[in-house]
Motif scaffolding. Sequence first.
Motif, PDB file in Angstrom:
ATOM      1  N   GLU A   3     133.613 124.745  34.930  1.00 46.49           N
ATOM      2  CA  GLU A   3     132.717 125.238  35.981  1.00 46.49           C
ATOM      3  C   GLU A   3     131.966 124.102  36.673  1.00 46.49           C
ATOM      4  O   GLU A   3     131.634 124.210  37.844  1.00 46.49           O
ATOM      5  N   ILE A   4     131.664 123.032  35.949  1.00 50.37           N
ATOM      6  CA  ILE A   4     130.882 121.936  36.524  1.00 50.37           C
ATOM      7  C   ILE A   4     131.640 121.233  37.641  1.00 50.37           C
ATOM      8  O   ILE A   4     131.049 120.581  38.486  1.00 50.37           O
ATOM      9  N   LYS A   6     133.548 122.767  39.956  1.00 47.19           N
ATOM     10  CA  LYS A   6     133.804 123.645  41.092  1.00 47.19           C
ATOM     11  C   LYS A   6     132.673 123.590  42.109  1.00 47.19           C
ATOM     12  O   LYS A   6     131.531 123.332  41.780  1.00 47.19           O
ATOM     13  N   MET A   7     133.030 123.876  43.365  1.00 47.35           N
ATOM     14  CA  MET A   7     132.034 123.950  44.427  1.00 47.35           C
ATOM     15  C   MET A   7     130.988 124.991  44.054  1.00 47.35           C
ATOM     16  O   MET A   7     131.310 126.042  43.518  1.00 47.35           O
ATOM     17  N   LYS A   8     129.727 124.687  44.373  1.00 48.44           N
ATOM     18  CA  LYS A   8     128.643 125.605  44.041  1.00 48.44           C
ATOM     19  C   LYS A   8     127.872 125.959  45.314  1.00 48.44           C
ATOM     20  O   LYS A   8     127.504 125.081  46.089  1.00 48.44           O
ATOM     21  N   ILE A  10     124.600 126.828  47.041  1.00 48.35           N
ATOM     22  CA  ILE A  10     123.172 126.631  46.793  1.00 48.35           C
ATOM     23  C   ILE A  10     122.378 127.762  47.437  1.00 48.35           C
ATOM     24  O   ILE A  10     121.409 128.249  46.870  1.00 48.35           O
ATOM     25  N   PHE A  35     126.175 124.157  50.262  1.00 50.23           N
ATOM     26  CA  PHE A  35     127.009 124.084  49.057  1.00 50.23           C
ATOM     27  C   PHE A  35     127.062 122.658  48.549  1.00 50.23           C
ATOM     28  O   PHE A  35     126.748 121.705  49.272  1.00 50.23           O
ATOM     29  N   THR A  36     127.439 122.503  47.309  1.00 48.20           N
ATOM     30  CA  THR A  36     127.760 121.182  46.768  1.00 48.20           C
ATOM     31  C   THR A  36     129.278 121.137  46.580  1.00 48.20           C
ATOM     32  O   THR A  36     129.864 122.073  46.046  1.00 48.20           O
ATOM     33  N   THR A  38     133.030 119.934  45.161  1.00 48.69           N
ATOM     34  CA  THR A  38     133.510 119.741  43.797  1.00 48.69           C
ATOM     35  C   THR A  38     133.390 118.265  43.420  1.00 48.69           C
ATOM     36  O   THR A  38     133.412 117.382  44.290  1.00 48.69           O
ATOM     37  N   GLN A  94     121.785 134.721  49.027  1.00 42.18           N
ATOM     38  CA  GLN A  94     122.049 134.070  47.742  1.00 42.18           C
ATOM     39  C   GLN A  94     121.141 132.856  47.653  1.00 42.18           C
ATOM     40  O   GLN A  94     120.988 132.113  48.623  1.00 42.18           O
ATOM     41  N   SER A  96     119.166 129.739  44.805  1.00 42.44           N
ATOM     42  CA  SER A  96     119.288 128.965  43.573  1.00 42.44           C
ATOM     43  C   SER A  96     117.964 128.253  43.338  1.00 42.44           C
ATOM     44  O   SER A  96     117.096 128.204  44.218  1.00 42.44           O
TER      45      SER A  96
END
Length: 121
Positions: A3-4, A6-8, A10, A35-36, A38, A94, A96
């Motif tokens: 999971e770390i 993969k694109m996240k 925010i 987003f961050t 990958t 969404q 974070s």
Amino acid sequence: MGEIFKMKIICKVTHGSRLYKLHGPDSDFDEKGIFTPTLEDCLLNRAPKNFTWKESELNKENELFSLTEFFRHASRGEGYAIDLLHCGNEDIIQTSELFEYLRANKSKFYTKKMVGLVGFA
């Protein structure tokens, strides 16, 4: 551990006429966010600056900016970036912990140059 890498996402926020409460019955839905990329894309120097896509069946347009691109735009006073930092809770789709931190510290992005707003009015 996978999971770390993969694109996240925010954040995703309602944008456009619906953010400004100027929409009508035929208005489309606009969403913008951050987003961050990958880890692999960062290491291979191929991380995208943004993603844009339409969902025609939902009358929706989406745009996500990489975190570094968002920082660059926010520090220049780009309108969408300032909008994201000042949106109301009801407009957040969404979120974070990082996005809430950015919102709490939005004044650090204030600038007298605000190039994104020149010619807007």
